[in-house]
Design a protein around this motif. Structure first.
Motif, PDB file in Angstrom:
ATOM      1  N   HIS A 296       0.805  -1.218   0.000  1.00 29.43           N
ATOM      2  CA  HIS A 296       0.000   0.000   0.000  1.00 29.43           C
ATOM      3  C   HIS A 296       0.841   1.274   0.000  1.00 29.43           C
ATOM      4  CE1 HIS A 296       0.770  -0.935   4.287  1.00 29.43           C
ATOM      5  NE2 HIS A 296       0.861   0.383   4.408  1.00 29.43           N
ATOM      6  N   ASN A 297       2.172   1.137   0.127  1.00 27.02           N
ATOM      7  CA  ASN A 297       3.043   2.315   0.170  1.00 27.02           C
ATOM      8  C   ASN A 297       4.472   1.881  -0.139  1.00 27.02           C
ATOM      9  OD1 ASN A 297       4.564   4.602   0.776  1.00 27.02           O
ATOM     10  ND2 ASN A 297       3.445   5.072   2.661  1.00 27.02           N
ATOM     11  N   PRO A 378       9.712  -7.081  -2.727  1.00 25.37           N
ATOM     12  CA  PRO A 378      11.157  -6.838  -2.733  1.00 25.37           C
ATOM     13  C   PRO A 378      11.513  -5.737  -3.724  1.00 25.37           C
ATOM     14  CG  PRO A 378      10.649  -8.866  -3.914  1.00 25.37           C
ATOM     15  CD  PRO A 378       9.368  -8.401  -3.289  1.00 25.37           C
ATOM     16  N   ALA A 379      12.536  -4.962  -3.401  1.00 23.52           N
ATOM     17  CA  ALA A 379      12.932  -3.844  -4.262  1.00 23.52           C
ATOM     18  C   ALA A 379      13.271  -4.306  -5.674  1.00 23.52           C
ATOM     19  CB  ALA A 379      14.121  -3.120  -3.638  1.00 23.52           C
ATOM     20  N   SER A 380      13.785  -5.530  -5.795  1.00 25.12           N
ATOM     21  CA  SER A 380      14.190  -6.044  -7.108  1.00 25.12           C
ATOM     22  C   SER A 380      13.004  -6.334  -8.020  1.00 25.12           C
ATOM     23  CB  SER A 380      15.017  -7.316  -6.938  1.00 25.12           C
ATOM     24  OG  SER A 380      14.288  -8.302  -6.215  1.00 25.12           O
ATOM     25  N   ALA A 381      11.780  -6.253  -7.503  1.00 24.74           N
ATOM     26  CA  ALA A 381      10.597  -6.476  -8.342  1.00 24.74           C
ATOM     27  C   ALA A 381      10.420  -5.367  -9.370  1.00 24.74           C
ATOM     28  CB  ALA A 381       9.349  -6.577  -7.475  1.00 24.74           C
ATOM     29  N   ASN A 382      11.071  -4.212  -9.118  1.00 25.30           N
ATOM     30  CA  ASN A 382      11.045  -3.090 -10.057  1.00 25.30           C
ATOM     31  C   ASN A 382       9.611  -2.676 -10.427  1.00 25.30           C
ATOM     32  OD1 ASN A 382      13.898  -2.807 -10.284  1.00 25.30           O
ATOM     33  ND2 ASN A 382      13.944  -4.565 -11.692  1.00 25.30           N
ATOM     34  N   VAL A 383       8.805  -2.483  -9.409  1.00 28.91           N
ATOM     35  CA  VAL A 383       7.437  -2.021  -9.630  1.00 28.91           C
ATOM     36  C   VAL A 383       7.475  -0.556 -10.058  1.00 28.91           C
ATOM     37  CG1 VAL A 383       5.172  -1.703  -8.560  1.00 28.91           C
ATOM     38  CG2 VAL A 383       6.651  -3.598  -7.845  1.00 28.91           C
ATOM     39  N   THR A 388      -0.526   1.661  -8.928  1.00 24.33           N
ATOM     40  CA  THR A 388      -1.579   1.752  -7.917  1.00 24.33           C
ATOM     41  C   THR A 388      -1.404   0.629  -6.905  1.00 24.33           C
ATOM     42  OG1 THR A 388      -3.091   0.316  -9.142  1.00 24.33           O
ATOM     43  CG2 THR A 388      -3.146   2.680  -9.668  1.00 24.33           C
ATOM     44  N   VAL A 389      -2.150   0.743  -5.800  1.00 23.88           N
ATOM     45  CA  VAL A 389      -2.090  -0.305  -4.780  1.00 23.88           C
ATOM     46  C   VAL A 389      -2.504  -1.648  -5.374  1.00 23.88           C
ATOM     47  CG1 VAL A 389      -3.110  -1.126  -2.626  1.00 23.88           C
ATOM     48  CG2 VAL A 389      -2.453   1.279  -2.857  1.00 23.88           C
ATOM     49  N   LYS A 390      -3.556  -1.650  -6.179  1.00 20.28           N
ATOM     50  CA  LYS A 390      -4.015  -2.899  -6.797  1.00 20.28           C
ATOM     51  C   LYS A 390      -2.938  -3.478  -7.691  1.00 20.28           C
ATOM     52  CE  LYS A 390      -7.864  -4.844  -9.447  1.00 20.28           C
ATOM     53  NZ  LYS A 390      -9.167  -4.559 -10.122  1.00 20.28           N
ATOM     54  N   GLU A 391      -2.256  -2.643  -8.436  1.00 23.69           N
ATOM     55  CA  GLU A 391      -1.189  -3.122  -9.316  1.00 23.69           C
ATOM     56  C   GLU A 391      -0.004  -3.646  -8.506  1.00 23.69           C
ATOM     57  OE1 GLU A 391      -1.954  -0.208 -13.195  1.00 23.69           O
ATOM     58  OE2 GLU A 391      -0.676   0.469 -11.536  1.00 23.69           O
ATOM     59  N   ARG A 392       0.312  -2.978  -7.409  1.00 24.34           N
ATOM     60  CA  ARG A 392       1.432  -3.401  -6.585  1.00 24.34           C
ATOM     61  C   ARG A 392       1.166  -4.758  -5.926  1.00 24.34           C
ATOM     62  NH1 ARG A 392       5.460  -0.315  -4.886  1.00 24.34           N
ATOM     63  NH2 ARG A 392       5.436  -1.189  -2.773  1.00 24.34           N
TER      64      ARG A 392
END
Length: 458
Positions: A296-297, A378-383, A388-392
């Protein structure tokens, strides 16, 4: 009818003797001839001296001892008959399941039918506090027992370097490791503090998102969370496990040398006095691992589940989340997924059944244990930064953070912790358990108090 009465008594005695003959080494069958065997030989001197038709006899069992029934003896000091075979009744008697075996026979809340039919819980002997337990302790009394246990193998469970090296070899996911070491592996004798800090600075990744922490401390002491924002080309951080900011309000903008200085200081500092003997005896060191964030953040630490196990089974999980500069306990979750705070249930995205499986695998053979698990990204996911929260949520993963044998959790009500204490106690006072050697702690750790870099590698 006197002869019939006499024969009934003989039959009663023969049944009793057949049941006990295993003490003499004679194989007993509960099926043949209705449980009565033909080779029993009784003396004819049957006297009514035991109450409830228990008889004193000299039953001749091949190679065995005579049955002895003591009743109303002046030296017995008892009001009922006490019966056994000689003075060495077996301590490991086994019952063979038959068509007469009961699965449920509950008396005063205890299922007597489970006696000698359910395999005992195998408790690692270094976790055993049975000799200390009276049955009147509360949660914090039991924690105090655990706090003072001077058993070196327990340090393995809270040694961050050892756990990060061991968990992947057992198939458990942990955050990606950038660097970790015991002080003895990385700091040479004679180095000045400045030289130590420069050495540790070289171990930190640049323009990356990571968490840095000492291996022998808890309660977020010495912890750093660092996130590099590639789109904005800025670094955000937190030293308190809260939302990451460009300026944390105390230390100004981020400076990696401050992380190195903090790690160097921690490596020469002891744990807090309140910590357990086991943690105080963990070898100093550090861990630098990939940063995980909340769905969510992207600037908040991940949701964390502190999963409490009592006698190897999940009782409740504390759901922790971070909003702003506050770290909240969202709620507590029972093993069945229901919440302690309302009638809701655990959210599907948490994959709570997976968390239970992980925790119960790690909590096996322990009377009380806590497993801390991340549900985050994880940071390596490169989001994408603008996701958006739903996408994350599509990038959510699960990883074991650490474990705890002396949890300092603050519960919303004492009745919750006291229920855990009641079940913890019940395992000792009513439970079916045996202590066994701890086969989980690696021999290297038992001998050297560290787990080397080469552990698990061929």
């Amino acid at each position: 009818m006197h002869w019939l009465h006499h024969m009934q008594r003989l039959l009663l005695l023969s049944l009793f003797c057949t049941w006990n003959r295993s003490a003499s080494g004679v194989e007993v069958s509960h099926e043949d001839h209705g449980g009565v065997e033909n080779d029993l030989f009784f003396s004819s001197d049957l006297r009514e001296i035991c109450p409830m038709a228990l008889l004193e006899t000299r039953e001749l069992v091949p190679g065995g001892s005579p049955i002895v029934c003591d009743a109303e003896r002046a030296d017995a000091n008892v009001s009922i008959a006490t019966c056994g075979i000689g003075n060495d009744a077996p301590s490991a008697k086994k019952w063979i399941r038959s068509k007469y075996t009961q699965d449920s026979f509950i008396i005063a809340g205890v299922n007597l039918a489970q006696y000698k039919t359910v395999p005992p819980f195998e408790l690692y002997e270094d976790f055993d506090i049975g000799p200390l337990v009276t049955g009147n302790e509360g949660w914090y009394d039991l924690l105090e027992y655990r706090n003072k246990l001077q058993r070196p193998s327990l340090s393995f469970y809270i040694d961050k370097v050892a756990r990060k090296r061991w968990l992947p070899t057992q198939g458990f996911s942990v955050p990606h490791i950038f660097s970790m070491a015991y002080t003895s592996e990385v700091i040479s004798d004679g180095l000045s503090r400045d030289e130590e800090e420069k050495l540790l600075l070289s171990k930190l990744p640049s323009r990356a998102s990571y968490a840095a922490k000492p291996t022998h401390m808890s309660l977020l002491n010495g912890n750093w969370l660092i996130r590099y924002d590639h789109s904005a080309k800025v670094t955000r951080y937190s030293t308190s496990g809260r939302v990451l900011r460009e300026d944390d309000g105390e230390n100004g903008s981020f400076d990696a040398s401050a992380v190195a200085a903090s790690l160097a200081e921690s490596m020469h500092s002891p744990p807090d006095p309140i910590e357990s003997w086991a943690l105080k005896n963990v070898q100093p060191g550090y861990v630098v691992e990939e940063l995980w964030t909340a769905h969510h953040n992207c600037n908040a630490p991940p949701d964390e589940l502190n999963v409490f196990l009592i006698w190897g089974q999940v009782f409740v999980a504390q759901w922790n989340t971070v909003e702003g500069q506050h770290r909240w306990t969202e709620t507590f979750i029972y093993r069945n997924g229901s919440l302690t705070t309302d009638e809701g249930t655990v959210p599907a995205w948490m994959c709570f059944d997976v968390l239970i499986e992980i925790a119960e695998n790690l909590g096996a053979h322990k009377d009380m244990f806590r497993v801390d698990i991340f549900v985050g990204i994880p940071a390596s996911a490169n989001v994408p930064e603008n996701a958006t929260v739903k996408e994350r949520m599509k990038y959510l993963e699960i990883a074991v953070s650490e474990c705890e044998i002396f949890p300092t959790t603050i519960f919303p009500t004492d009745t919750l912790s006291e229920e855990m204490a009641r079940l913890w106690l019940a395992g000792y006072k009513m439970g079916n358990y045996v202590t066994v050697p701890n086969s989980e702690v690696p021999l290297e750790y038992k001998e050297t108090a560290i787990l080397s870099k080469g552990f698990g590698k061929l």
